[in-house]
Design an enzyme around this catalytic site. Structure first.
Site, short mmCIF file in Angstrom:
data_model
loop_
_atom_site.label_atom_id
_atom_site.label_comp_id
_atom_site.label_asym_id
_atom_site.label_seq_id
_atom_site.Cartn_x
_atom_site.Cartn_y
_atom_site.Cartn_z
N HIS A 226 0.85 -1.19 0.00
CA HIS A 226 0.00 0.00 0.00
C HIS A 226 0.88 1.24 0.00
O HIS A 226 1.98 1.23 0.57
CB HIS A 226 -0.89 0.06 1.25
CG HIS A 226 -2.14 -0.75 1.16
ND1 HIS A 226 -2.70 -1.36 2.26
CD2 HIS A 226 -2.97 -1.02 0.13
CE1 HIS A 226 -3.81 -1.98 1.90
NE2 HIS A 226 -3.99 -1.80 0.61
N CYS B 254 -2.37 2.59 9.04
CA CYS B 254 -3.37 1.60 8.66
C CYS B 254 -4.57 1.62 9.60
O CYS B 254 -5.70 1.34 9.20
CB CYS B 254 -2.76 0.21 8.66
SG CYS B 254 -1.66 -0.11 7.27
#
Length: 286
Positions: free
Chosen positions: A179, A279
């Site tokens: 990511h 996250c």
């Protein structure tokens, strides 16, 4: 030598914190029961109670910084729902929903979109695969958008149409940094020139993307492999305080040199699922 050090400290700009509103999800059902990234090893035991305690420390830090922290209820059977950053991207009261790459996380997309609707956001349901702020980072006036492992490039076109902002596509090439928010940390979002600034890990990107980053952010903080390996870049900043992995000591020193106030937190249990501070943090922009 002392004069040089003193002048370096003096040269660091005064950083001004801005209040943030974030969405978090308590990891009541956290475990690693499948493998969808290199960090995950289902054969190794996880400790849900430890994950909760570590998450609560992050929650406490945000509250102490004056953040407004909103919570989404965790859902049994969705162990990765704690990584709320992946649940969508919000800007000016509009929430662009997530459509996950892997079936294991698929139900999280509708769950987060339901939450957005119930809390006053207009919701745009996605057509392309995307994993929210995991791959979309607002830096100043532009959106940096990652692709390569999770989010399709088509989602970047959706962002452009929805928000009317410059969207810069960056390609990730290292599967450990799957990511964008594992390879780039947003340090400033409200700088005077509207451009903001970042820290990043060059090896996580292809050559084209590195050239773009170098051009857009010539003053970016370069993070070493050791700090990146504990997801040090998976951090969250209010433009002054930067909440980071406590083991990212080199990154911490670099931030101090730039006039930021780093705050370390241990999320080692949640790291077993491939996530860190960012996250667990979805910024809400109403």
């Amino acid at each position: 030598m002392q004069d040089v050090a003193t002048s370096a400290v003096t040269a660091a700009p005064e950083r001004v914190a801005v209040k943030k509103t974030v969405l978090m999800c308590r990891p009541e059902h956290f475990t690693v029961s499948y493998r969808i990234n290199p960090w995950m090893h289902p054969e190794d035991p996880t400790d849900t109670s430890l994950a909760v305690r570590q998450w609560e420390e992050l929650y406490r830090i945000y509250r102490d910084l004056g953040f407004q922290v909103e919570l989404i209820d965790p859902i049994p059977g969705l162990p990765d729902m704690v990584y709320s950053a992946n649940g969508g991207f919000t800007l000016s009261g509009l929430a662009y929903g997530a459509r996950f790459q892997y079936d294991e996380r698929g139900p999280e997309g509708p769950a987060y979109m339901d939450w957005f609707r119930a809390h006053g956001f207009e919701v745009a349901e996605p057509v392309s695969v995307n994993e929210g702020e995991g791959d979309f980072l607002l830096v100043g006036d532009r959106i940096l958008a990652g692709t390569g492992f999770r989010s399709d490039a088509g989602s970047h076109d959706e962002l452009r149409r929805l928000f009317g902002r410059e969207v810069v596509t960056l390609t990730l090439v290292d599967p450990s940094f799957y990511h964008l928010d594992t390879a780039i940390a947003v340090l400033d979002t409200d700088s005077r020139d509207g451009q903001g600034n970042i820290a990043y890990l060059p090896k996580a990107f292809d050559a084209r993307s590195r050239a773009i980053i170098d051009e857009l952010y010539p003053d970016a903080v370069i993070v070493n492999d050791e700090d990146a390996a504990v997801l040090g870049l998976n951090s969250f900043s209010d433009n002054r305080h930067v909440v980071i992995a406590s083991r990212a000591v080199g990154f911490e020193a670099s931030l101090r040199e730039r006039g930021y106030v780093p705050i370390g937190v241990d999320l080692s249990e949640l790291l077993l699922g491939g996530g860190g501070v960012k996250c667990c943090t979805l910024e809400l922009r109403r």
